[in-house]
Design a protein around this motif. Sequence first.
Motif, PDB file in Angstrom:
ATOM      1  N   GLU A  57      46.182  28.434  46.064  1.00  0.00           N
ATOM      2  CA  GLU A  57      45.433  29.601  46.517  1.00  0.00           C
ATOM      3  C   GLU A  57      44.183  29.858  45.688  1.00  0.00           C
ATOM      4  O   GLU A  57      43.258  30.520  46.163  1.00  0.00           O
ATOM      5  CB  GLU A  57      46.330  30.847  46.472  1.00  0.00           C
ATOM      6  CG  GLU A  57      47.518  30.794  47.434  1.00  0.00           C
ATOM      7  CD  GLU A  57      48.313  32.077  47.394  1.00  0.00           C
ATOM      8  OE1 GLU A  57      47.964  32.960  46.568  1.00  0.00           O
ATOM      9  OE2 GLU A  57      49.272  32.202  48.174  1.00  0.00           O
ATOM     10  N   ASN A  58      44.117  29.332  44.471  1.00  0.00           N
ATOM     11  CA  ASN A  58      43.054  29.748  43.555  1.00  0.00           C
ATOM     12  C   ASN A  58      42.189  28.607  43.030  1.00  0.00           C
ATOM     13  O   ASN A  58      41.338  28.850  42.161  1.00  0.00           O
ATOM     14  CB  ASN A  58      43.669  30.486  42.353  1.00  0.00           C
ATOM     15  CG  ASN A  58      44.497  31.673  42.768  1.00  0.00           C
ATOM     16  OD1 ASN A  58      44.101  32.430  43.646  1.00  0.00           O
ATOM     17  ND2 ASN A  58      45.671  31.838  42.152  1.00  0.00           N
ATOM     18  N   SER A  59      42.371  27.394  43.520  1.00  0.00           N
ATOM     19  CA  SER A  59      41.635  26.260  42.946  1.00  0.00           C
ATOM     20  C   SER A  59      40.963  25.434  44.033  1.00  0.00           C
ATOM     21  O   SER A  59      41.365  25.459  45.204  1.00  0.00           O
ATOM     22  CB  SER A  59      42.580  25.363  42.141  1.00  0.00           C
ATOM     23  OG  SER A  59      43.221  26.094  41.114  1.00  0.00           O
ATOM     24  N   PRO A  76      31.712  28.608  55.870  1.00  0.00           N
ATOM     25  CA  PRO A  76      30.433  28.233  55.252  1.00  0.00           C
ATOM     26  C   PRO A  76      30.136  28.982  53.957  1.00  0.00           C
ATOM     27  O   PRO A  76      29.454  28.453  53.082  1.00  0.00           O
ATOM     28  CB  PRO A  76      29.398  28.576  56.340  1.00  0.00           C
ATOM     29  CG  PRO A  76      30.164  28.595  57.614  1.00  0.00           C
ATOM     30  CD  PRO A  76      31.538  29.073  57.262  1.00  0.00           C
ATOM     31  N   MET A  77      30.640  30.219  53.814  1.00  0.00           N
ATOM     32  CA  MET A  77      30.342  31.002  52.614  1.00  0.00           C
ATOM     33  C   MET A  77      31.169  30.556  51.414  1.00  0.00           C
ATOM     34  O   MET A  77      30.711  30.638  50.275  1.00  0.00           O
ATOM     35  CB  MET A  77      30.602  32.486  52.898  1.00  0.00           C
ATOM     36  CG  MET A  77      29.666  33.080  53.941  1.00  0.00           C
ATOM     37  SD  MET A  77      27.922  32.940  53.470  1.00  0.00           S
ATOM     38  CE  MET A  77      27.889  33.965  51.999  1.00  0.00           C
ATOM     39  N   PHE A  78      32.392  30.079  51.659  1.00  0.00           N
ATOM     40  CA  PHE A  78      33.236  29.591  50.570  1.00  0.00           C
ATOM     41  C   PHE A  78      34.180  28.550  51.160  1.00  0.00           C
ATOM     42  O   PHE A  78      35.220  28.877  51.730  1.00  0.00           O
ATOM     43  CB  PHE A  78      34.012  30.737  49.920  1.00  0.00           C
ATOM     44  CG  PHE A  78      34.788  30.320  48.703  1.00  0.00           C
ATOM     45  CD1 PHE A  78      34.137  29.971  47.531  1.00  0.00           C
ATOM     46  CD2 PHE A  78      36.173  30.256  48.737  1.00  0.00           C
ATOM     47  CE1 PHE A  78      34.864  29.577  46.413  1.00  0.00           C
ATOM     48  CE2 PHE A  78      36.905  29.874  47.625  1.00  0.00           C
ATOM     49  CZ  PHE A  78      36.238  29.531  46.461  1.00  0.00           C
ATOM     50  N   VAL A  79      33.798  27.307  51.007  1.00  0.00           N
ATOM     51  CA  VAL A  79      34.519  26.210  51.656  1.00  0.00           C
ATOM     52  C   VAL A  79      35.830  25.942  50.923  1.00  0.00           C
ATOM     53  O   VAL A  79      35.848  25.738  49.709  1.00  0.00           O
ATOM     54  CB  VAL A  79      33.653  24.934  51.681  1.00  0.00           C
ATOM     55  CG1 VAL A  79      34.413  23.803  52.359  1.00  0.00           C
ATOM     56  CG2 VAL A  79      32.333  25.201  52.389  1.00  0.00           C
ATOM     57  N   ARG A  80      36.916  25.937  51.681  1.00  0.00           N
ATOM     58  CA  ARG A  80      38.213  25.528  51.137  1.00  0.00           C
ATOM     59  C   ARG A  80      38.608  24.153  51.653  1.00  0.00           C
ATOM     60  O   ARG A  80      39.396  23.447  51.022  1.00  0.00           O
ATOM     61  CB  ARG A  80      39.287  26.543  51.548  1.00  0.00           C
ATOM     62  CG  ARG A  80      39.138  27.912  50.939  1.00  0.00           C
ATOM     63  CD  ARG A  80      39.695  27.970  49.549  1.00  0.00           C
ATOM     64  NE  ARG A  80      41.130  27.630  49.532  1.00  0.00           N
ATOM     65  CZ  ARG A  80      41.821  27.389  48.423  1.00  0.00           C
ATOM     66  NH1 ARG A  80      41.230  27.403  47.251  1.00  0.00           N
ATOM     67  NH2 ARG A  80      43.109  27.115  48.496  1.00  0.00           N
ATOM     68  N   PRO A 139      39.266  37.072  42.608  1.00  0.00           N
ATOM     69  CA  PRO A 139      38.767  36.645  43.916  1.00  0.00           C
ATOM     70  C   PRO A 139      37.331  36.147  43.891  1.00  0.00           C
ATOM     71  O   PRO A 139      36.982  35.237  44.650  1.00  0.00           O
ATOM     72  CB  PRO A 139      38.920  37.913  44.772  1.00  0.00           C
ATOM     73  CG  PRO A 139      40.059  38.656  44.150  1.00  0.00           C
ATOM     74  CD  PRO A 139      39.939  38.395  42.685  1.00  0.00           C
ATOM     75  N   ARG A 140      36.480  36.711  43.028  1.00  0.00           N
ATOM     76  CA  ARG A 140      35.073  36.326  43.024  1.00  0.00           C
ATOM     77  C   ARG A 140      34.618  35.633  41.745  1.00  0.00           C
ATOM     78  O   ARG A 140      33.450  35.233  41.633  1.00  0.00           O
ATOM     79  CB  ARG A 140      34.187  37.557  43.269  1.00  0.00           C
ATOM     80  CG  ARG A 140      34.336  38.122  44.680  1.00  0.00           C
ATOM     81  CD  ARG A 140      33.285  39.168  44.979  1.00  0.00           C
ATOM     82  NE  ARG A 140      33.353  39.582  46.371  1.00  0.00           N
ATOM     83  CZ  ARG A 140      32.746  38.958  47.372  1.00  0.00           C
ATOM     84  NH1 ARG A 140      32.026  37.870  47.138  1.00  0.00           N
ATOM     85  NH2 ARG A 140      32.858  39.409  48.606  1.00  0.00           N
ATOM     86  N   TRP A 141      35.497  35.456  40.791  1.00  0.00           N
ATOM     87  CA  TRP A 141      35.115  34.854  39.520  1.00  0.00           C
ATOM     88  C   TRP A 141      35.978  33.626  39.228  1.00  0.00           C
ATOM     89  O   TRP A 141      37.190  33.656  39.435  1.00  0.00           O
ATOM     90  CB  TRP A 141      35.264  35.860  38.374  1.00  0.00           C
ATOM     91  CG  TRP A 141      34.220  36.931  38.395  1.00  0.00           C
ATOM     92  CD1 TRP A 141      34.308  38.153  38.986  1.00  0.00           C
ATOM     93  CD2 TRP A 141      32.928  36.868  37.800  1.00  0.00           C
ATOM     94  NE1 TRP A 141      33.151  38.863  38.796  1.00  0.00           N
ATOM     95  CE2 TRP A 141      32.280  38.105  38.067  1.00  0.00           C
ATOM     96  CE3 TRP A 141      32.247  35.897  37.055  1.00  0.00           C
ATOM     97  CZ2 TRP A 141      30.986  38.389  37.630  1.00  0.00           C
ATOM     98  CZ3 TRP A 141      30.957  36.176  36.617  1.00  0.00           C
ATOM     99  CH2 TRP A 141      30.337  37.405  36.904  1.00  0.00           C
ATOM    100  N   GLY A 142      35.325  32.578  38.741  1.00  0.00           N
ATOM    101  CA  GLY A 142      36.064  31.366  38.430  1.00  0.00           C
ATOM    102  C   GLY A 142      35.409  30.577  37.311  1.00  0.00           C
ATOM    103  O   GLY A 142      34.299  30.878  36.860  1.00  0.00           O
ATOM    104  N   GLY A 160      25.468  34.894  47.660  1.00  0.00           N
ATOM    105  CA  GLY A 160      25.907  33.508  47.694  1.00  0.00           C
ATOM    106  C   GLY A 160      26.493  33.063  46.375  1.00  0.00           C
ATOM    107  O   GLY A 160      26.500  33.806  45.385  1.00  0.00           O
ATOM    108  N   MET A 161      26.993  31.833  46.369  1.00  0.00           N
ATOM    109  CA  MET A 161      27.619  31.292  45.173  1.00  0.00           C
ATOM    110  C   MET A 161      26.591  31.069  44.065  1.00  0.00           C
ATOM    111  O   MET A 161      25.526  30.501  44.282  1.00  0.00           O
ATOM    112  CB  MET A 161      28.293  29.963  45.510  1.00  0.00           C
ATOM    113  CG  MET A 161      28.950  29.285  44.320  1.00  0.00           C
ATOM    114  SD  MET A 161      30.409  30.167  43.726  1.00  0.00           S
ATOM    115  CE  MET A 161      31.585  29.679  44.984  1.00  0.00           C
TER     116      MET A 161
END
Length: 365
Positions: free
Chosen positions: A210-212, A169-173, A300-303, A337-338
């Motif tokens: 892994e990153n997108s 729920p915090m970061f949906v993949r 990991p936390r920036w995109g 959160g995001m």
Amino acid sequence: RLVDADYFAIAQVQPDREQAHDGIVPVSVMLAPAKRTLYTGGIFVGTDTGPGLRGGIERRWVNQRGHKLKFDVLAAQRLKTGAVLYQVPLAGPDDHSLNFGANWRDEDTDTSASRTFSLAATDSRLWHDWTRTLGLKFLTGSYTVSNIRGDTTLLYPEATLSRKNVDDPMFVRRGWGLTVTARAAQEGLVSDTSFVQAIADAKWIRGIGENSRFIARGTLGATSVDDFSKLPPELRFFAGGDRSIRGYGYQTIGPPLPAYLVPVAEAYCAANPSRRCQSMVIGGRNLIVASAEYEYYFKPRWGIAAFVDTGDAFSDRNDYQQKTGVGIGARWRSPVGMIRIDLGFPVNDKDAKAVELHLVIGPDL
């Protein structure tokens, strides 16, 4: 089930295998009550609502039957709400509950201003992994849309099916969400007009490598109504904004005010110079919005993100005028959160601003 009931701070269930005999295993249950009253508060900012404060008080149980009571208030630059909810949990494994609520809403956008009060009684339960809600809603209030004043009173049943399926729920993949709502009113003793409305809102998220991530969303809405002027802004369709078509302001996309009402709107603006003159968008009976977005996380936390949003709010098929916004954005998986910051650009629309800033804080689904 004990944890989901929200009554306990500690809920441990432990089988005592050493004492098992004749096919019977004793089970020990240890419970500790949670705090009976929960207080919440926070600050937020969004380009659709402006900066604001929110707060709430929840009584986890108000009697021996475990009934719940909750108060929520929100005060933002362009939106103010107050709500109270009384919940009656019912026995069974399907999260069955009866809910009774009252809500006051004061919203002021570039297109409309409204003050409405509503009462609702609903029956909610799990149904084949979906949350099914059936209810009856009473809504009354006054509003100004495109500088045309109106008021309404409506009583209508409403049905909603919703479901979310996510891996984190915090970061949906890998996940998706879908909500379908239908409502209808019959003109008569209470309702000022008859209408039927259906809305479907969906979002799909899939990790790439892994990153997108790739994110797609869409909204469809349709309304049949006898007297459109008796629909308040919250029951009309608009497009544009943070969660709609980026590159356009909040609720600035929709059918224009009919030509014969333009003099009335201009006279209202002239007679009320202290108020901001609203844009000449009256809202539509139908809505189509779609979006595609690609995110790449270089840390990991920036995109960063790139997106395209398109669609329109309209009343007749011949009036559909597709609006498209494209843009880029930044993503930060913050401790709260995001956080999404986007710059949206309208495509081939000389009447729109050159760029719109969009800021959203909250979960993916």
